[in-house]
Design an enzyme around this catalytic site. Sequence first.
Site, PDB file in Angstrom:
ATOM      1  N   TRP A 177       1.874   3.621 -10.628  1.00 65.24           N
ATOM      2  CA  TRP A 177       2.399   2.208 -10.117  1.00 65.24           C
ATOM      3  C   TRP A 177       1.257   1.600  -9.237  1.00 65.24           C
ATOM      4  CZ3 TRP A 177       4.762   1.286  -4.652  1.00 65.24           C
ATOM      5  CH2 TRP A 177       3.958   2.327  -3.666  1.00 65.24           C
ATOM      6  N   ASP A 178       0.168   2.318  -9.215  1.00 68.23           N
ATOM      7  CA  ASP A 178      -1.031   1.580  -8.500  1.00 68.23           C
ATOM      8  C   ASP A 178      -1.591   0.613  -9.078  1.00 68.23           C
ATOM      9  OD1 ASP A 178      -0.621   4.421  -7.881  1.00 68.23           O
ATOM     10  OD2 ASP A 178      -2.598   4.600  -6.858  1.00 68.23           O
ATOM     11  N   LYS A 210       4.062   9.283   4.951  1.00 65.04           N
ATOM     12  CA  LYS A 210       2.785   9.592   4.330  1.00 65.04           C
ATOM     13  C   LYS A 210       2.226   8.051   4.116  1.00 65.04           C
ATOM     14  CE  LYS A 210       0.457  11.026   0.263  1.00 65.04           C
ATOM     15  NZ  LYS A 210       0.398  11.535  -1.300  1.00 65.04           N
ATOM     16  N   GLN A 211       2.723   7.076   3.796  1.00 66.08           N
ATOM     17  CA  GLN A 211       2.333   6.004   3.192  1.00 66.08           C
ATOM     18  C   GLN A 211       3.120   4.767   3.472  1.00 66.08           C
ATOM     19  OE1 GLN A 211       1.760   7.818  -0.744  1.00 66.08           O
ATOM     20  NE2 GLN A 211       1.975   5.759  -1.423  1.00 66.08           N
ATOM     21  N   GLU A 253       5.654  10.223   0.090  1.00 67.86           N
ATOM     22  CA  GLU A 253       6.022  11.589  -0.521  1.00 67.86           C
ATOM     23  C   GLU A 253       6.018  12.448   0.139  1.00 67.86           C
ATOM     24  OE1 GLU A 253       3.542  10.251  -4.710  1.00 67.86           O
ATOM     25  OE2 GLU A 253       2.402  10.998  -2.919  1.00 67.86           O
TER      26      GLU A 253
END
Length: 683
Positions: free
Chosen positions: A292-293, A490-491, A422
Site C-alpha cells: 500500500w506504500d 505502531k504507526q 500492526e
Amino acid sequence: MADGDPGVFRATALPGDPRLLPTLTNALLGTRVFRAILHVAGVYSGAAGDTHRADVPSPLGLRMAAPGDESFTLDTWTGTFSHTIQSPGFVATHQLYAHHALVHLMASSITVRRLDGSTHPVTVQLQSLFVPQSQDLDLTPGPDFQGAHYIYGQTLVPEVEGGPRPTVHMLWTPIPPSLTLGGEEQERRWEFLTAVAGSEEEAKRSYREGLSLVAVGSLHRSHARAWAALRRGCSVELDGPLALRQALHGCLYYLLSAIPPRDSPAFPFHGISPGGLSNGSRGEDYWGHVFWDQDTWMFPNILLLRPAAARAILQYRIRTLEGARRNAREQGCEGAKFPWESAATGREVCPEEIYGAQEIHVTGDVLMAFEQYYCTTQDQKLFREEGGWELVEAVAQYWCSRMVWSEEEQLYHIRGVMPPDEYHSQVDNSAYTNAVARRSLNFAADMARELLLPVPEEWEDRARKIKVPFDEERKYHPEYDGYSPGEPVKQADVVLLGFPLMHPMSAEVRRNDLEMYEPVTDPAGPAMTWSMFAVGWLELKELQRAQSQLEKCFSNITEPFKVWVENSDGSGAVNFLTGMGGFLQVVLFGFTGFRITRSSLLFDPAFPDDITKLEVSGVSYLGNKLEFTITREEIRMEVTETSQDPPASALEAVLESGQRFPLWEGQSVSFPTAPGCIRSSPS
C-alpha cells in the site's frame, strides 16, 4: 556539507553503511552507487513468499583508485552521481547515471584531465567487483557485439508454478584494470555502457543508440536534458531552512527516479516497492515487493505532478487483477483482494501469512488511488476500455462478501483484521479498514453512474450501514472495537481518516483523534507516520504542533545523500520511498491545503513560521498544468499549459467568500491568502 544549492549533495567521505549510498534508477533499471548488482523492473525469481528481485551482475560497480583528495556528489538537477579525485598533477572524475531517455541504458564515464604542464603518463586504477554470474539467473555468454560483451539468461524459479520466467539480456563495455592518460594528452574521457533488456534485439538497439550518442559527445547531455525536463515539469521550491529544502530535493530526486519517464516506450510498468528498484534482493527491503506504500503514500504526489505516471501505476494493478481474484477465492470471498505484498502476478507473496490474511485495507487503498486519479483527470478511457471498471467492480464485490451483518448493532461488521497499526491483529471493525471499505463502495457506485451502468443496491446499502467505531462520550474514533485509550500504536492509523480518507468529521473530532493517538504512537515506528500528524495539525492551523511532527521525520534522513531509512534506528527498508512520499504530502497537500474531491481541488494554505513562500509548478488538474506561488499574504496561480487531446476543462478559482476568478492559460491571478477551490468553470 551544504554549499547553498539545496539540490546538490556533496561529501568528502562515503557513509560507513553501503546501504546508505545513493541510488541510480529509471523506471526499468536500478542500482546503488558502487554496488556489484542491479535490478530490472518486473524481474523476480523465487516462488511465492520467496520471490525477490533477481540480482543481475552490474558492470557499473566500478570505483577509481588513485592518490589524491576524494569528493562525492549527487546532483539532483542532472540525476548524476560523481566521484572526483584531485591530485597535484591531475583531476579524475567518474560520473554514473541511469539514462532517463534511453531507459534500457546505464552509463558511467571517467575523465582524466592534466592540471600541470608535465608530459608523464597518468594512470588511474579501476576496482571492479563485477562477475558475470548470478544466484538468480541462469546466465550464458553470447558473442560480442560492437565491442561489448554479452550475456543472457532466465530467472531460475517462477513466482507461481508453471508461471513465466523472465529473460534478461545484457551488453556491456569491457572494463580494463586501469586507464592511462598518455604523455601527449591533456584530457581524455572513457565511456562505459551497460544495456539491459528483455530481448537481445532491444539490448542491441539500446547499446547501439548509446554508442552513437557517445560518438557525438552527447550521451550524458541527452540524459541530463531528459531528467531536467522532468524536474522542471514538477518543481517544488520553498523559502525556508536549508535542511528542509535539501530534504525536499532529495525526496523529489528519489521518487521521480522511480516513475516511468515522460516519453518512455510502451513497456508495462511494474509498480514501486518501498525501497525502489535499486533494492529488493533476497532478504532486503521487503524483497522488492509492492505494498500500500505505493498507492497511499507515494501515489498522491505522483498524481498531482505526473498523471501519466500515476496512470501507469494503476495499470500495474489492473494487470495483476487476476491474481487478486485468486486471493479473494482462497479466502472464501468474491471479487478481488489485492495482496499485502505484490510482485509480478498479483498473488499474495508476503512470506508471513498473517499480513496477507488480515491486512486487507490494502484493497481499499488501491481503489482510493483509482478514485483520486479519476477525480483529477476524468479519464473514462481507463475505466471503460482498459480494465479499470472491472477492478472497481471486483473490489466492491470483495468488500460486500467480506462483511457480516450484526443483528445486535444493525450494522455491517468486518471482523478478524489487522489495521495499519500492526501491533494489533485479529481485531473487529478497524476504523481505518471499514472507512476505506465504505469509500470503495461509494466510489464504485458513483463510477457506475458515470459509466451509465446499473448500481447494485447492496453497494450503497452496505456503504451506509458499515460500522466505523466512534466513541460518543470522548468524541473520537477508537482504532477498533474494544480499543482502550492509551494503548500503544505502531504507526499512523486512525489519523488517516482525516487525511487522506477525508472521512466526514468535525474539527473537534479531528483534533481529538490527533490528541489521542499522537502520544501513544511508537516513536520508533516507520518514517511516514509523523507526516500524517503534521498534515492533521496544519489542517487545524496548529502550526507549531505541525512543525514538531515534521521535524521528527529528519531522524530518518541520513547524511550525506538524504537517503531515508524506514525506522529512526536505521533498521527496516532503506531508500524508504514511503517515508519520502509522506514527507512530500506534507508539502504538496499540507502546506497548500490541497484536497482532491469529486468536484474540485480544494486549497487552504498553512505553513510553519520558518517558511515564507512555497512555489509549486506542474500541478495537473483536468488537463491543465498550474503554477502556484503561496505566501502568508497572497496566493498567485496561473494555468501554464492545457492539453488538446482530450481538451482540457476551463477552470476557475472560487474563494470561500464566493469570489470567482477565471483561470486562462498564460494569465496569472492573485488574491489574499484564503481557502477556496479550483473547479471546472460552468461557462
